[in-house]
Design an enzyme around this catalytic site. Structure first.
Site, PDB file in Angstrom:
ATOM      1  N   TYR A 131       4.554 119.736 -87.495  1.00 39.78           N
ATOM      2  CA  TYR A 131       4.650 121.158 -87.163  1.00 39.78           C
ATOM      3  C   TYR A 131       4.887 121.934 -88.450  1.00 39.78           C
ATOM      4  CZ  TYR A 131       5.398 119.496 -82.350  1.00 39.78           C
ATOM      5  OH  TYR A 131       5.277 118.873 -81.131  1.00 39.78           O
ATOM      6  N   GLY A 153       1.838 125.350 -69.348  1.00 40.00           N
ATOM      7  CA  GLY A 153       0.407 125.431 -69.650  1.00 40.00           C
ATOM      8  C   GLY A 153       0.126 126.223 -70.914  1.00 40.00           C
ATOM      9  N   GLY A 176       1.752 128.617 -72.158  1.00 43.91           N
ATOM     10  CA  GLY A 176       1.973 130.040 -71.930  1.00 43.91           C
ATOM     11  C   GLY A 176       1.144 130.630 -70.810  1.00 43.91           C
ATOM     12  N   ALA A 193       3.090 131.823 -67.947  1.00 47.76           N
ATOM     13  CA  ALA A 193       3.994 132.922 -68.281  1.00 47.76           C
ATOM     14  C   ALA A 193       3.254 134.255 -68.290  1.00 47.76           C
ATOM     15  CB  ALA A 193       4.639 132.673 -69.640  1.00 47.76           C
ATOM     16  N   SER A 194       2.005 134.234 -68.763  1.00 51.03           N
ATOM     17  CA  SER A 194       1.274 135.490 -68.955  1.00 51.03           C
ATOM     18  C   SER A 194      -0.025 135.593 -68.185  1.00 51.03           C
ATOM     19  CB  SER A 194       0.974 135.681 -70.452  1.00 51.03           C
ATOM     20  OG  SER A 194       2.152 135.628 -71.215  1.00 51.03           O
ATOM     21  N   GLY A 195      -0.535 134.470 -67.703  1.00 53.94           N
ATOM     22  CA  GLY A 195      -1.805 134.507 -67.001  1.00 53.94           C
ATOM     23  C   GLY A 195      -2.969 134.669 -67.959  1.00 53.94           C
TER      24      GLY A 195
END
EC number: 1.1.1.-
Length: 345
Positions: free
Chosen positions: A63, A212, A214, A217-219
């Site tokens: 990372y 998934g 995000g 969370a946001s679609g």
């Protein structure tokens, strides 16, 4: 309804490791999902997580690469190290700018020593093989990890994106404490073979990307706001031809969460939590408010009927597109040669 709650503790695996029931995936704090978060803000978020009871911190040497471990090292100073369960990973080398999966003994040892230095710690609680080197028998890699335990450099061994057969072979050399795998409402292929294998062997399950990446969370609007250097832009499921199909899944989860009095992200996380006390999701975030919302998912209670409804919604055919690009190794291509084939160089 999602309410504020205390983060409970769970046993991860059967070797004695105890962690917070929800962890913090730290990858996004130093890139991958766009620009890195300013160091002071990232450290403040990590400290807030620990203060809130989320003490299981997940990083990796790839990372950044390397910058995420350095960040964690700074965040764990002044007595903070003793308050957390620290997990990092090895196995993906970026030497000379080229990605290579490596699991030979010399590399395992060198990677561990380098991580200890970057993290500025004397011991790593949970050390995962991030991806499996299919040129090296898993028994050889495990043999070196076992030595690192005996030397006090690591406490527990984990695997990530490993097949059931690889897990079994590794476990014969030294008990595996945890297997990290992608498990969420839109990634359920691990339920067929890997999850039952882990449970048979007493291995804990760490769920990465439980939201998934995000999506829950946001679609679908998430894609509109991605930075140019956000690696999700290249993922098949976020391509427009697949997103038009996948948004139906989000809409169904969103409608159910509205009736439940929680957010779609909290409902998706609660589904993972309800898979069992041997499962620990590690959602990541760069915002303290999102972290608080994720913690509240622990208070969302799902009935058997609601679990069944979610699993009906999240059938494999409800998701279009692979998890990764074809060049990325996963558990599906992680089997290693037999031990008898190994000739140390």
């Amino acid at each position: 309804m999602a309410e504020s709650c205390r983060v409970r503790r769970i046993k991860l695996g059967s070797q004695g490791l105890e962690v917070s029931a929800q962890g913090l995936g730290c990858m996004g704090l130093t890139g991958h999902y766009g620009a890195s978060k300013p160091e002071t803000e990232a450290i403040a978020l990590i400290h807030h997580a620990i203060h809130s009871g989320v003490t299981f911190l997940d990083t990796s040497d790839m990372y950044g690469p390397e910058t995420n471990e350095i960040l964690l090292g700074k965040a764990l100073k002044d007595g903070v190290r003793e308050k957390v369960e620290l997990a990092t990973k090895f196995g993906i080398s970026y030497a000379e700018g080229n990605r290579e999966i490596k699991g030979d003994p010399a590399y395992v040892r060198a990677a561990c020593e380098a991580s200890l230095k970057r993290l500025d710690v004397t011991c790593i609680d949970l050390y995962y093989q991030h991806r499996i080197d299919t040129r090296v028998p898993i028994e050889i890699t495990m043999g070196e990890l076992k030595k690192l335990i005996e030397e006090g450099k690591i406490k527990y061994i984990g695997l990530s994106e490993a097949s059931a057969s690889t897990i079994r072979r590794a476990h014969t050399v030294h008990p595996i404490t945890a297997v990290q795998l992608e498990w969420s409402l839109w990634t359920r292929d691990v339920e067929e073979e890997i999850v039952p294998t882990c449970r048979e062997l007493g291995i804990g399950i760490v769920s990465y990307s439980p939201l998934g990446r995000g999506f829950f969370a946001s679609g679908p609007k998430l894609v509109e706001n991605l930075d140019n250097n956000d690696f999700r832009k290249a993922l098949p499921r976020f391509q427009q031809e697949n997103l038009d199909h996948n948004k139906i899944l989000y809409e169904k989860v969103s409608a159910m969460s509205e009736k439940k009095g929680c957010t779609p992200a909290q409902l998706a996380l609660a589904w993972v939590h309800h898979q069992g006390d041997d499962v620990c999701p590690i959602p990541g975030t760069t915002k303290i408010e999102n972290l608080n919302q994720n913690i509240r998912a622990l208070s969302v209670k799902l009935t058997p009927e609601e679990m069944s409804e979610l699993e009906t919604i999240a059938q494999p055919e409800s998701v279009k597109g692979e998890r990764y690009m074809a060049t990325v190794p996963t558990f599906k291509n992680s089997d290693t040669p037999p031990l008898s084939s190994w000739n140390a160089v």
